[in-house]
Design an enzyme around this catalytic site. Structure first.
Site, short mmCIF file in Angstrom:
data_model
loop_
_atom_site.label_atom_id
_atom_site.label_comp_id
_atom_site.label_asym_id
_atom_site.label_seq_id
_atom_site.Cartn_x
_atom_site.Cartn_y
_atom_site.Cartn_z
N MET A 1 12.00 23.99 -1.47
CA MET A 1 10.99 23.16 -2.10
C MET A 1 11.58 22.19 -3.11
O MET A 1 11.18 21.02 -3.18
CB MET A 1 9.94 24.03 -2.80
CG MET A 1 8.77 23.25 -3.37
SD MET A 1 7.57 24.30 -4.20
CE MET A 1 6.92 25.25 -2.82
N LYS B 60 0.83 -1.20 0.00
CA LYS B 60 0.00 0.00 0.00
C LYS B 60 0.87 1.25 0.00
O LYS B 60 2.04 1.22 0.38
CB LYS B 60 -0.94 0.00 1.20
CG LYS B 60 -0.27 0.08 2.55
CD LYS B 60 -1.31 0.10 3.66
CE LYS B 60 -0.62 0.28 5.03
NZ LYS B 60 -1.60 0.43 6.11
N TYR C 192 17.06 29.98 2.61
CA TYR C 192 16.01 30.81 3.21
C TYR C 192 16.33 31.15 4.66
O TYR C 192 16.70 30.27 5.45
CB TYR C 192 14.66 30.09 3.16
CG TYR C 192 14.02 30.11 1.79
CD1 TYR C 192 13.53 31.29 1.24
CD2 TYR C 192 13.89 28.94 1.06
CE1 TYR C 192 12.95 31.30 -0.02
CE2 TYR C 192 13.30 28.93 -0.20
CZ TYR C 192 12.83 30.12 -0.73
OH TYR C 192 12.25 30.13 -1.98
N ARG D 240 -11.13 1.33 14.57
CA ARG D 240 -10.96 2.15 13.37
C ARG D 240 -11.85 1.61 12.27
O ARG D 240 -12.80 2.26 11.86
CB ARG D 240 -9.47 2.14 12.96
CG ARG D 240 -9.13 3.11 11.86
CD ARG D 240 -7.64 3.09 11.54
NE ARG D 240 -7.20 1.77 11.07
CZ ARG D 240 -5.95 1.52 10.65
NH1 ARG D 240 -5.04 2.48 10.69
NH2 ARG D 240 -5.62 0.32 10.23
#
EC number: 5.1.1.1
Length: 343
Positions: free
Chosen positions: A298, A33, A252, A118
């Site tokens: 980023m 998954k 930054y 759940r």
């Protein structure tokens, strides 16, 4: 170009330990998954098939379709539609409400809630679930539960085991009464499998093994867990190099300032690619001893290196500690757009 390398030898080493603990390869279902925990669903599916694993576990029907040619048995944990399925697909029933949506002749695994609260049905609702599925001419091929704390020192592991034992007894009782085949039972995730002293005595049909496949288990607890080998390493390619003068800063906020003249390069990966933004109050050093300088951007980051390619990690446990999270989150965060290669 940044890339992820998957170490085939390490994966096979882990699968061998897992198979021995589960008593055979046939009793292992590899969990794929979320893009195989970030490792690449197609790549890990191919390797798992080559090793001899015949069962897989995924989240969605879409993922099951991607790997249908690699496994004869695929369990879908969270089906998001209820159309007709391949005969190799087995879908999880997470609530009684979905019984009426399941197509005739589908293969279904009933999930039992043993304390995680759940997904899954209550033990008291087992007979209602089996009767409802039988009326719709659905094949009940499995019954399972999920441990909420097998990797923790708590009583929940033993409590859930006891509840699932009661659930298995109830399922057998109802199936025998209705002349239905006894379904497969499974409850163990990675930690639960290795906490079992003797998996054969548990009398279950297979274990669903996720994070251990990829080389990680909680190893700071007094359990007899094996030393596994991380499968993934992350590599970044150089974009530009410059000399950073003494007292100049980089990135930054200028959170890293050079104490002396030094060579600094930017590399082509950042938090936009899933390499989580580092807190500049923590130092992170790559396996070769280079430092990530200042804030991760980023699309790139800065390192005190001029090498063409740098390995950012080959074991994510240190990054998990820095980010105060688990190994799963580090690997799962890496975007599918990063090329995966098997080595």
């Amino acid at each position: 170009m940044s890339r992820i390398l998957l170490n085939k030898d390490n994966l096979f080493y882990n699968l061998e330990l897992i198979s021995k603990k589960a008593t055979s390869k046939d009793k292992v279902a590899v969990v794929l998954k979320d893009n195989a925990y970030g490792h690449g669903i197609i790549e890990v599916a191919k390797l798992s098939k080559e090793f001899g694993i015949k069962k897989a576990v995924v989240k969605s029907v879409e993922d099951a379709k991607k790997i249908k040619d690699y496994f004869p048995y695929i369990l879908i944990l969270a089906p998001n539609d209820f159309n007709n399925y391949s005969h190799t697909f087995h879908i999880a029933l997470n609530t009684l409400e979905n019984i009426e949506k399941i197509p005739q002749n589908s293969n279904v695994h009933i999930k039992i809630d043993t304390g995680m609260h759940r997904n899954g049905i209550a033990i008291d609702d087992i007979e209602e679930a089996i009767l409802g599925l039988s009326k719709r001419k659905v094949n009940i091929t499995g019954v399972f539960t999920h441990h909420k704390g097998a990797d923790e020192l708590s009583t929940s592991f033993f409590f859930q085991k006891e509840l699932f034992s009661k659930a298995k007894y109830k399922v057998k009782e109802v199936c025998e009464k209705l002349f239905l085949p006894i379904p497969a039972f499974h409850s163990c995730n990675s930690s639960a499998l290795f906490r079992e002293k003797n998996f054969e005595e548990l009398n279950e049909d297979f274990a669903r093994v996720g994070i251990a496949t990829y080389g990680y288990l909680e190893d700071d607890l007094p359990f007899d867990f094996p030393k596994l080998k991380p499968v993934m390493s992350l590599w970044a390619s150089k974009m530009a190099t410059r000399e950073l003068k003494k007292a100049q800063s980089v990135g930054y906020g200028g959170k890293f300032t050079a104490n002396e003249n030094m060579i600094v390069s930017t590399y082509d990966i950042g938090y936009g690619d899933g390499f989580l933004r580092l807190n500049e109050n923590h130092n992170y050093t790559t396996p070769k001893g280079f430092r990530v300088l200042g804030r991760v951007s980023m699309d790139n980051l800065s390192i005190n290196s001029d090498e063409k390619e740098v390995c950012l990690f080959d074991d994510v446990r240190e990054l998990a500690k820095i980010h105060n999270t688990i190994t799963y989150e580090i690997t799962c965060s890496l975007k599918e757009s990063i090329k995966r290669e098997i080595v």
